[in-house]
Design an enzyme around this catalytic site. Structure first.
Site, PDB file in Angstrom:
ATOM      1  CG  ASN A  64      11.126  27.132  -1.453  1.00 43.37           C
ATOM      2  OD1 ASN A  64      10.750  26.730  -0.345  1.00 43.37           O
ATOM      3  ND2 ASN A  64      11.548  26.325  -2.393  1.00 43.37           N
TER       4      ASN A  64
ATOM      5  CB  ILE B   3       0.686  22.934   2.096  1.00 42.82           C
ATOM      6  CG1 ILE B   3       0.018  21.814   1.277  1.00 42.82           C
ATOM      7  CG2 ILE B   3      -0.200  23.388   3.230  1.00 42.82           C
ATOM      8  CD1 ILE B   3      -0.248  20.530   2.065  1.00 42.82           C
TER       9      ILE B   3
ATOM     10  CB  CYS C  62      12.693  23.427  -0.331  1.00 39.50           C
ATOM     11  SG  CYS C  62      13.343  21.953  -1.148  1.00 39.50           S
TER      12      CYS C  62
END
Lengths: 275, 319
Positions: free
Chosen positions: B138, B202, B141
């Site tokens: 990730n 996305i 974020c």
């Protein structure tokens, strides 16, 4: 598989305006697969085929009956935004999506003699369900249920009729003095507090954060337990999104967040940090 | 697995896909942060039927998350600013992973760090754990002050994180990309060069919502990540853009609600998809979608879903 829970489609039996453009009472007929709800549990309610209103809305259950044809849940709700306004416009015969019952119900204390309910406005909903549940217990004969019901004004009092059926006494307060005691409902409770401190009483409360905060302060560390039903915006209702965070005390001086949906919506009032 | 001829005879289309060496039984994955640690949805669906289960993003140490209110509904979508609340990678392995191991489903751990070193440490810990089949990095974020999007918004840092994680794991590595960067395809090319086995896109778009009566933001964090069907056309165009620029598999994510939405992503070239916000509304959304895909494949006499991927035709619909 019958043990798998799923999104249910409910049919509206009635959707009645109790206080114009403010409080509504809806009853919804559901499939047999609906699990029997406990007082304090909630359902996620969603208008079908409305992607603009994407998420379900969490509603405490007001009443439940399993009649001959199907399970029926009653929801008493306040219109606060687009979602609840859209719900309020649905007519009997129309369909809704319902997920639940969800979360934990209130703890039931069969050894208690006095059940004290403190409701602020729409907070009456889970407490009314709880009162009728206590009335169905074998201990009913010796049980006193005392409800303290606070509202903005006389015309914003809801849930009174049903409380009068189930409660030994219903005490009213209004912010403007148009009915009952003029002031906060917590002040009304404060006057009687001494009589509840003999180990035979329990308090249940639901209302706006300001009321809960005053109640927490009033209780302090007096010897009486108090369970509250909390409210927070939710997306999933099943503990996955972590959207409905409630700030609680943790070990030592630490604090943490718990989920209103799955860790609650019922909490010990002393566990919560009221801002 | 059955041979291809048997599949055709039974008229059951092949739906297995290969994501950088990780064979998924179907292309439907759960999006990180929308499916808890899996257990939350076990009362509602048979987890074995998922293509892959991507768990809530994990950090090295437990994270408390942001103060509430954390979410707000917006038209056809929702904003969230959860703030990466999670139990931490070690508690995940000790307390959450044992529940998941018995299931016959690919478990992908989404990982999040504030520094490149943290990403590497988490990757190493998870690689040594039994029952984790892939990692999703990730770097996208939008709801934390440090880490996350800070790495995903620039090709160089995205490259560095991806390369760092790759050097410490043999697991397939997916990199989840942000739409809040300048050129998402440039970031995709960069993480491909760093060794990423796949990209997913996305993540949420940064958004905001205000209460006009009180003149305050609806979220305590002020801004949050927008998800839901409102963002799907944006996600679709970005996937289409990225597919043209990289040769590794692309996983489509963003506002997918039903099978039709999934098919759009597959046709423009996504090899798999992630279902997020839809699971909040219907816990069974992933399985309903799978059934819808199956119906489509049969209706179009497509025997292998891979024959559908990247088959966008020229022109526009004729009536």
């Amino acid at each position: 598989m019958s043990d798998v829970m799923s999104l249910l489609v409910g049919q509206i039996v009635q959707n009645r305006e109790l206080v114009p453009r403010y409080f509504f009472l809806m009853s919804v007929k559901l499939p047999e697969s609906l699990a029997t709800p406990l007082p304090g549990q909630f359902v996620m309610v969603r208008v079908r085929d409305r992607r603009d209103l994407l998420l379900g809305r969490p509603f405490s259950i007001y009443a439940f009956a399993r009649d001959k044809t199907a399970p029926v849940i009653e929801l008493l709700y306040r219109t606060t935004g687009r979602g609840t306004i859209a719900l309020s416009r649905l007519k009997s015969g129309e369909y809704l999506e319902i997920l639940g019952p969800l979360g934990h119900g209130f703890d039931i204390f069969p050894e208690m003699k006095k059940i004290v309910l403190l409701a602020g406005g729409i907070g009456v909903v889970p407490l009314s369900f709880l009162a009728s549940h206590y009335r169905k217990l074998p201990i009913n004969d010796r049980l006193r249920i005392i409800a303290y019901l606070g509202a903005k004004s006389a015309d914003h009092i809801v849930g009174m009729d049903r409380l009068q059926e189930t409660c030994t006494d219903v005490k009213i307060s209004t912010d403007d003095g148009s009915s009952g005691y003029h002031g906060f409902v917590t002040e009304l409770l404060a006057d009687d507090m001494e009589s509840y401190l003999h180990g035979d009483s329990v308090i249940y409360a639901c209302g706006p954060p300001a009321m809960m905060k005053r109640l927490a302060k009033l209780l302090g560390d007096r010897p009486i337990s108090c369970q509250v039903s909390v409210e927070e915006r939710m997306a999933c209702g099943v503990g996955a999104c972590l959207g409905c965070a409630i700030h609680v005390k943790a070990v030592g001086d630490k604090t943490r967040y718990r989920r209103a949906c799955q860790d609650g919506p019922i909490f010990d009032i002393r566990e919560i940090i009221w801002n | 697995m059955k041979s291809k001829t048997e599949q055709i005879n039974n008229s059951e289309p092949v739906v297995a896909v290969d994501i950088g060496g990780l064979i998924l039984k179907n292309p439907v994955m759960t999006a990180s942060g929308t499916f808890g640690y899996g257990k939350e949805y076990a009362p509602y669906i048979d987890l074995n039927r998922l293509g892959a289960l991507i768990v809530k993003g994990l950090s090295l140490e437990p994270r408390k998350g942001n103060p509430p209110p954390r979410i707000m509904e917006t038209p056809c979508g929702m904003l969230n600013a959860i703030g990466m609340e999670n139990v931490g990678v070690r508690a995940f392995i000790d307390e959450k992973l044992p529940f998941l191991r018995p299931f016959d489903v690919a478990i992908i751990a989404n990982i999040f760090g504030e520094t490149i070193d943290e990403y590497k440490k988490i990757a190493a810990i998870l690689s040594a754990a039994e029952g984790v089949h892939g990692l999703e990095i990730n770097i996208s974020c939008p709801n934390v002050k440090k880490g996350g999007i800070a790495f995903g918004a620039h090709p160089d840092t995205a490259y560095e994180v991806t390369g760092g994680v790759k050097s410490l794991t043999d697991l397939p590595v997916i990199v989840k990309l942000t739409p809040n960067a300048g050129d998402i395809a440039e970031i995709a090319e960069s993480v491909e060069a760093a060794g990423a086995d796949a990209v997913s896109l996305i993540n949420t778009l940064t958004g905001m919502s205000v209460d006009v009566e009180q003149r305050v933001p609806h979220l305590k964090n002020i801004t949050g990540g927008l998800s839901g069907p409102a963002i799907r056309p944006i996600a679709l165009s970005m996937v289409w853009e990225v597919v043209k620029r990289v040769s590794i598999p692309v996983i489509g994510v963003g506002g997918i609600m039903d099978a039709n939405d999934v098919l759009e992503f597959l046709i423009v070239g996504a090899r798999a998809v992630q279902i997020g916000t839809a699971s909040f509304i219907n816990p069974r959304a992933t399985l309903d979608i799978l059934e819808g895909i199956d119906n489509y494949l049969k209706r179009h006499h497509i025997t292998d879903i891979n024959d559908l991927i990247g088959t966008l035709r020229d022109g526009c619909p004729t009536s």
